[in-house]
Design a protein around this motif. Structure first.
Motif, PDB file in Angstrom:
ATOM      1  N   ASP A 113      36.581  37.977  39.134  1.00  0.00           N
ATOM      2  CA  ASP A 113      36.264  37.099  40.205  1.00  0.00           C
ATOM      3  C   ASP A 113      37.357  37.052  41.226  1.00  0.00           C
ATOM      4  OD1 ASP A 113      34.442  35.109  41.329  1.00  0.00           O
ATOM      5  OD2 ASP A 113      36.127  33.773  40.531  1.00  0.00           O
ATOM      6  N   LEU A 114      38.512  36.948  40.483  1.00  0.00           N
ATOM      7  CA  LEU A 114      39.909  37.005  41.502  1.00  0.00           C
ATOM      8  C   LEU A 114      40.101  38.310  42.140  1.00  0.00           C
ATOM      9  CD1 LEU A 114      42.625  35.365  39.065  1.00  0.00           C
ATOM     10  CD2 LEU A 114      42.298  34.904  41.452  1.00  0.00           C
ATOM     11  N   GLY A 115      39.485  39.271  41.816  1.00  0.00           N
ATOM     12  CA  GLY A 115      39.694  40.519  42.468  1.00  0.00           C
ATOM     13  C   GLY A 115      40.842  41.425  41.857  1.00  0.00           C
ATOM     14  N   TYR A 116      41.406  40.880  40.686  1.00  0.00           N
ATOM     15  CA  TYR A 116      42.414  41.753  40.092  1.00  0.00           C
ATOM     16  C   TYR A 116      41.761  42.826  39.663  1.00  0.00           C
ATOM     17  CZ  TYR A 116      46.122  38.041  40.133  1.00  0.00           C
ATOM     18  OH  TYR A 116      47.125  37.222  40.589  1.00  0.00           O
ATOM     19  N   LEU A 117      40.604  42.837  38.957  1.00  0.00           N
ATOM     20  CA  LEU A 117      39.810  43.904  38.332  1.00  0.00           C
ATOM     21  C   LEU A 117      38.839  44.264  39.308  1.00  0.00           C
ATOM     22  CD1 LEU A 117      40.221  43.118  34.628  1.00  0.00           C
ATOM     23  CD2 LEU A 117      41.818  44.586  35.634  1.00  0.00           C
ATOM     24  N   ALA A 118      38.376  45.598  38.884  1.00  0.00           N
ATOM     25  CA  ALA A 118      37.134  46.022  39.467  1.00  0.00           C
ATOM     26  C   ALA A 118      36.775  47.356  38.272  1.00  0.00           C
ATOM     27  CB  ALA A 118      37.357  46.737  40.908  1.00  0.00           C
ATOM     28  N   THR A 119      35.446  47.637  38.510  1.00  0.00           N
ATOM     29  CA  THR A 119      35.011  48.819  37.667  1.00  0.00           C
ATOM     30  C   THR A 119      34.704  50.012  38.466  1.00  0.00           C
ATOM     31  OG1 THR A 119      32.700  48.071  38.039  1.00  0.00           O
ATOM     32  CG2 THR A 119      34.030  47.188  36.097  1.00  0.00           C
ATOM     33  N   ARG A 154      45.778  29.396  41.678  1.00  0.00           N
ATOM     34  CA  ARG A 154      46.563  28.660  42.383  1.00  0.00           C
ATOM     35  C   ARG A 154      47.374  29.191  43.319  1.00  0.00           C
ATOM     36  NH1 ARG A 154      48.868  24.039  38.854  1.00  0.00           N
ATOM     37  NH2 ARG A 154      49.300  23.283  40.768  1.00  0.00           N
ATOM     38  N   VAL A 155      48.183  30.274  42.686  1.00  0.00           N
ATOM     39  CA  VAL A 155      49.033  31.289  43.643  1.00  0.00           C
ATOM     40  C   VAL A 155      48.194  31.798  44.682  1.00  0.00           C
ATOM     41  CG1 VAL A 155      50.430  33.047  43.634  1.00  0.00           C
ATOM     42  CG2 VAL A 155      50.579  31.528  41.551  1.00  0.00           C
ATOM     43  N   ARG A 156      47.132  32.373  44.483  1.00  0.00           N
ATOM     44  CA  ARG A 156      46.378  33.056  45.327  1.00  0.00           C
ATOM     45  C   ARG A 156      46.097  32.054  46.781  1.00  0.00           C
ATOM     46  NH1 ARG A 156      42.437  37.027  45.210  1.00  0.00           N
ATOM     47  NH2 ARG A 156      43.873  38.145  43.966  1.00  0.00           N
ATOM     48  N   HIS A 157      45.710  30.708  46.267  1.00  0.00           N
ATOM     49  CA  HIS A 157      45.412  30.004  47.475  1.00  0.00           C
ATOM     50  C   HIS A 157      46.744  29.470  48.278  1.00  0.00           C
ATOM     51  CE1 HIS A 157      43.855  25.971  49.062  1.00  0.00           C
ATOM     52  NE2 HIS A 157      45.020  25.636  48.763  1.00  0.00           N
ATOM     53  N   HIS A 158      47.859  29.270  47.566  1.00  0.00           N
ATOM     54  CA  HIS A 158      48.944  29.099  48.356  1.00  0.00           C
ATOM     55  C   HIS A 158      49.424  30.032  49.189  1.00  0.00           C
ATOM     56  CE1 HIS A 158      49.466  25.016  46.852  1.00  0.00           C
ATOM     57  NE2 HIS A 158      49.310  25.556  45.513  1.00  0.00           N
ATOM     58  N   ALA A 159      49.254  31.656  48.481  1.00  0.00           N
ATOM     59  CA  ALA A 159      49.608  32.659  49.124  1.00  0.00           C
ATOM     60  C   ALA A 159      48.954  33.031  50.613  1.00  0.00           C
ATOM     61  CB  ALA A 159      49.655  34.074  48.202  1.00  0.00           C
ATOM     62  N   ASP A 160      47.567  32.774  50.296  1.00  0.00           N
ATOM     63  CA  ASP A 160      46.680  32.752  51.449  1.00  0.00           C
ATOM     64  C   ASP A 160      47.326  31.821  52.692  1.00  0.00           C
ATOM     65  OD1 ASP A 160      45.216  34.811  50.501  1.00  0.00           O
ATOM     66  OD2 ASP A 160      43.620  33.510  49.787  1.00  0.00           O
TER      67      ASP A 160
END
Length: 209
Positions: A113-119, A154-160
């Motif tokens: 869901d974070l987009g860290y992983l994909a298949t 949370r980091v993703r939110h602040h980084a965006d």
């Protein structure tokens, strides 16, 4: 079925049981004939490797379900490869080597869901070697993977928000508005501010001790 079972080092009965539990995808059927391919053998070897690493059949079944519903790598990286991050291809066994028994269906789904992983077929793609290494190091330090992923959100939110701030600033005021050329400046500001914020936090903690 017998040939696949023999290649995987299991009995046809075990193979049938794995199929019924959803540990491997169904075969391609032509009339009454069921065709198994190399991806079925790869999945069976993954199941064996995860069992050796202490995963339960129920856990592997949940993980397989999350894997099957995962976003394809083309969907995650469809807007273009990361310009500075190096994607990493992993087998499920290699992912388990990084995170042990914390590779659960819940954590796998959160990372998807974070987009860290994909298949990508029977492989998993992590979008950033640096993030993979840091996540693995934090887990080695005793931080639960679920907590790492929650913090990452949370980091993703602040980084965006920071990326939007610097993009708007540079486009509005820099001579040529070339955000990509000036991105090292933005990264340096964030790194310096985070370093000083950590200093303040640590000093405040020491003052209370």
């Amino acid at each position: 079925m017998e040939e696949l079972a023999e290649a995987a080092g299991i009995t046809p009965r075990t193979l049938r049981f794995y199929r019924e539990r959803g540990l491997i995808p169904p075969p391609r059927r032509e009339g009454r004939i069921a065709w198994y391919g190399p991806h079925h053998l790869a999945r069976l070897r993954t199941v064996a490797a995860l069992l050796e690493r202490g995963h339960t059949l129920n856990g592997i079944a949940d993980l397989a379900s999350a894997f099957e519903s995962g976003r394809d790598v083309g969907e995650v990286l469809g807007l273009g490869e990361p310009t500075e991050e190096e994607p990493v291809r992993l087998t499920p066994e290699q992912l388990a080597d990084h995170f042990g028994d914390q590779v659960t269906a819940e954590n796998f789904a959160a990372a998807l869901d974070l987009g860290y992983l994909a298949t990508d077929g029977e492989e998993i793609v992590h979008v950033s070697r640096r993030l993979l290494d840091v996540s693995s190091a934090l887990v080695d330090e005793g931080v639960p993977l679920a907590a790492v992923l929650a913090a990452a959100r949370r980091v993703r939110h602040h980084a965006d928000a920071l990326a939007e701030l610097f993009t708007d600033l540079l486009r509005a005021h820099a001579r040529d508005g070339d955000v990509d050329r000036l991105r090292p400046l933005a990264k340096s500001v964030v790194e310096a501010e985070l370093s000083m914020a950590l200093d303040r936090r640590l000093r405040a903690r020491d003052a209370k001790a």
